[in-house]
Design a protein around this motif. Structure first.
Motif, short mmCIF file in Angstrom:
data_model
loop_
_atom_site.label_atom_id
_atom_site.label_comp_id
_atom_site.label_asym_id
_atom_site.label_seq_id
_atom_site.Cartn_x
_atom_site.Cartn_y
_atom_site.Cartn_z
N GLY A 71 23.43 6.60 11.69
CA GLY A 71 24.85 6.40 11.95
C GLY A 71 25.14 6.17 13.40
N PRO A 72 26.36 5.75 13.70
CA PRO A 72 26.72 5.37 15.07
C PRO A 72 27.16 6.53 15.95
N GLY A 73 27.40 7.69 15.38
CA GLY A 73 27.93 8.81 16.15
C GLY A 73 26.89 9.48 17.01
N PRO A 74 27.29 10.57 17.69
CA PRO A 74 26.35 11.25 18.59
C PRO A 74 25.20 11.92 17.84
N LEU A 75 24.07 12.00 18.49
CA LEU A 75 22.91 12.71 17.97
C LEU A 75 23.21 14.21 17.99
N VAL A 76 22.84 14.92 16.91
CA VAL A 76 22.95 16.38 16.86
C VAL A 76 21.57 16.95 17.17
N VAL A 77 21.48 17.75 18.23
CA VAL A 77 20.22 18.33 18.68
C VAL A 77 20.23 19.82 18.40
N PHE A 78 19.20 20.30 17.71
CA PHE A 78 19.10 21.71 17.34
C PHE A 78 18.14 22.43 18.28
N GLU A 79 18.58 23.58 18.80
CA GLU A 79 17.75 24.41 19.67
C GLU A 79 17.57 25.76 19.00
N ALA A 80 16.32 26.14 18.77
CA ALA A 80 16.00 27.37 18.03
C ALA A 80 16.04 28.60 18.93
N GLY A 81 15.96 29.77 18.29
CA GLY A 81 15.96 31.03 19.01
C GLY A 81 14.58 31.38 19.54
N MET A 82 14.50 32.50 20.25
CA MET A 82 13.25 32.97 20.81
C MET A 82 12.29 33.35 19.69
N SER A 83 11.07 32.88 19.76
CA SER A 83 9.99 33.04 18.78
C SER A 83 10.15 32.12 17.57
N ALA A 84 11.17 31.25 17.58
CA ALA A 84 11.44 30.41 16.41
C ALA A 84 11.10 28.95 16.67
N PRO A 85 10.51 28.27 15.68
CA PRO A 85 10.18 26.85 15.77
C PRO A 85 11.33 25.99 15.26
N ALA A 86 11.12 24.69 15.25
CA ALA A 86 12.12 23.77 14.70
C ALA A 86 12.42 24.09 13.25
N GLN A 138 19.45 21.17 9.14
CA GLN A 138 19.25 19.82 9.67
C GLN A 138 19.36 18.79 8.55
N ARG A 139 18.78 19.08 7.40
CA ARG A 139 18.86 18.14 6.29
C ARG A 139 20.31 17.91 5.87
N GLU A 140 21.10 18.97 5.82
CA GLU A 140 22.50 18.84 5.42
C GLU A 140 23.31 18.06 6.45
N VAL A 141 23.08 18.34 7.73
CA VAL A 141 23.81 17.62 8.77
C VAL A 141 23.37 16.16 8.82
N ALA A 142 22.10 15.90 8.49
CA ALA A 142 21.58 14.53 8.51
C ALA A 142 22.25 13.65 7.47
N ALA A 143 22.97 14.24 6.52
CA ALA A 143 23.71 13.43 5.56
C ALA A 143 24.89 12.72 6.22
N ARG A 144 25.27 13.20 7.42
CA ARG A 144 26.42 12.61 8.11
C ARG A 144 26.10 12.09 9.50
N ALA A 145 24.99 12.50 10.07
CA ALA A 145 24.74 12.17 11.47
C ALA A 145 23.26 12.05 11.76
#
Length: 298
Positions: free
Chosen positions: A38-53, A60-67
């Motif tokens: 899509g044309p809108g802004p990229l949504v970037v996810f930053e995890a917590g301490m000790s946590a991976p992507a 992320q999958r749910e948000v990827a339906a729109r962005a």
């Protein structure tokens, strides 16, 4: 050497998401997960301490339906290389900037940070206000909630979890982290991806490396909170359940968040009453809606 010391070549990122690898200027390889268009802004996810992507796989999958979306394993997690340098808050933010440069993302992005991801996106926004379109703090860590006692306890927990993940099994570690269980909409397959990259000695060791510089980062976090974030759509999502040992910290945490929202134009706050600190796993719906709210306002 064992896979525990060196990242695997590929790891399933979850249905509908794509795994890629990029190289930072110093030669380190970073694993990224992308999805959506899509044309809108990229949504970037930053995890917590000790946590991976993988902390974000369901959301992320749910948000990827729109962005367009991007999550990544910080250095030392999941499929990303270790960092020979100290994992300070400043170093982590430099890596985030380098990741966006490497994927060619020059426009403003929406940043969503959980827990320790909160200070990370806060410092990034302070250093790069022109690269930020919106901010979502998901129970983001605040300076007022840290003490020497708490930081030392957190470091001990990472050491204990490292042993547990090696000898007692990943399921036990998940039960400790999520005593109330995960949300029913999170699939077993997504939980397995989270377990693979989170419930392992390598993730706990990296968490301990980041935790070692937490107290040194407190003056920076205090200054960032006093300065405020850029004037962009902002959302604070706070946990409402008062878990064991949180009788004093949780009310303080949420009160400070309310004060930050009151001082921030275009900011909103929602308290998720039924959720504890791990909101992305316990109540992913409100996380999704908070990100959508910011996207709509952008």
């Amino acid at each position: 050497m064992s896979q525990d010391h060196f990242p695997a070549t590929t790891r399933s990122p979850g249905t509908g998401l794509l795994e890629n690898f990029l190289t930072l200027p110093d030669g380190r390889r970073i694993r990224t997960i992308t999805g959506g268009s899509g044309p809108g802004p990229l949504v970037v996810f930053e995890a917590g301490m000790s946590a991976p992507a993988a902390e974000w796989v369901h959301t992320q999958r749910e948000v990827a339906a729109r962005a367009r979306t991007l999550s990544y394993d910080r250095a030392g997690y999941g499929g990303s290389d270790d960092d020979p340098h100290d994992r300070t808050l400043e170093r982590i933010v430099e890596d985030l900037s380098a990741v966006l440069d490497a994927v060619g993302e020059t426009g403003p992005v929406v940043l969503a940070g959980h827990s320790w991801g909160g200070p990370i996106i806060r410092l990034f926004a302070d250093r790069n206000p022109d690269r930020v379109a919106g901010l979502v703090f998901v129970d983001g860590s605040l300076a007022e909630c840290f003490s020497v006692k708490l930081v030392k306890a957190t470091a001990r927990s990472f050491r204990a979890f490292s042993i547990l993940s090696r000898f007692a099994g990943k399921r036990m570690l998940l039960r400790i982290a999520l005593p109330h269980g995960s949300a029913p909409e999170i699939s077993g397959a997504d939980l397995e991806i989270l377990l693979r990259d989170y419930a392992c000695p390598r993730a706990m060791r990296t968490g301990a490396r980041e935790c070692a510089h937490l107290l040194a980062a407190l003056p920076t976090i205090q200054q960032l909170q006093a300065t405020g974030t850029p004037r962009v759509p902002t959302f604070y999502l706070q946990a409402g359940r008062v878990d064991r040992g949180m009788g004093t910290i949780r009310p303080l945490w949420n009160r400070v968040a309310e004060e930050l929202v009151a001082a921030t134009p275009q900011a909103k706050l929602v308290v998720v009453g039924e959720a504890g600190h791990l909101i992305p796993q316990e109540a992913p719906g409100p996380v999704r809606e908070a990100i959508f709210d910011v996207l709509d306002r952008v």
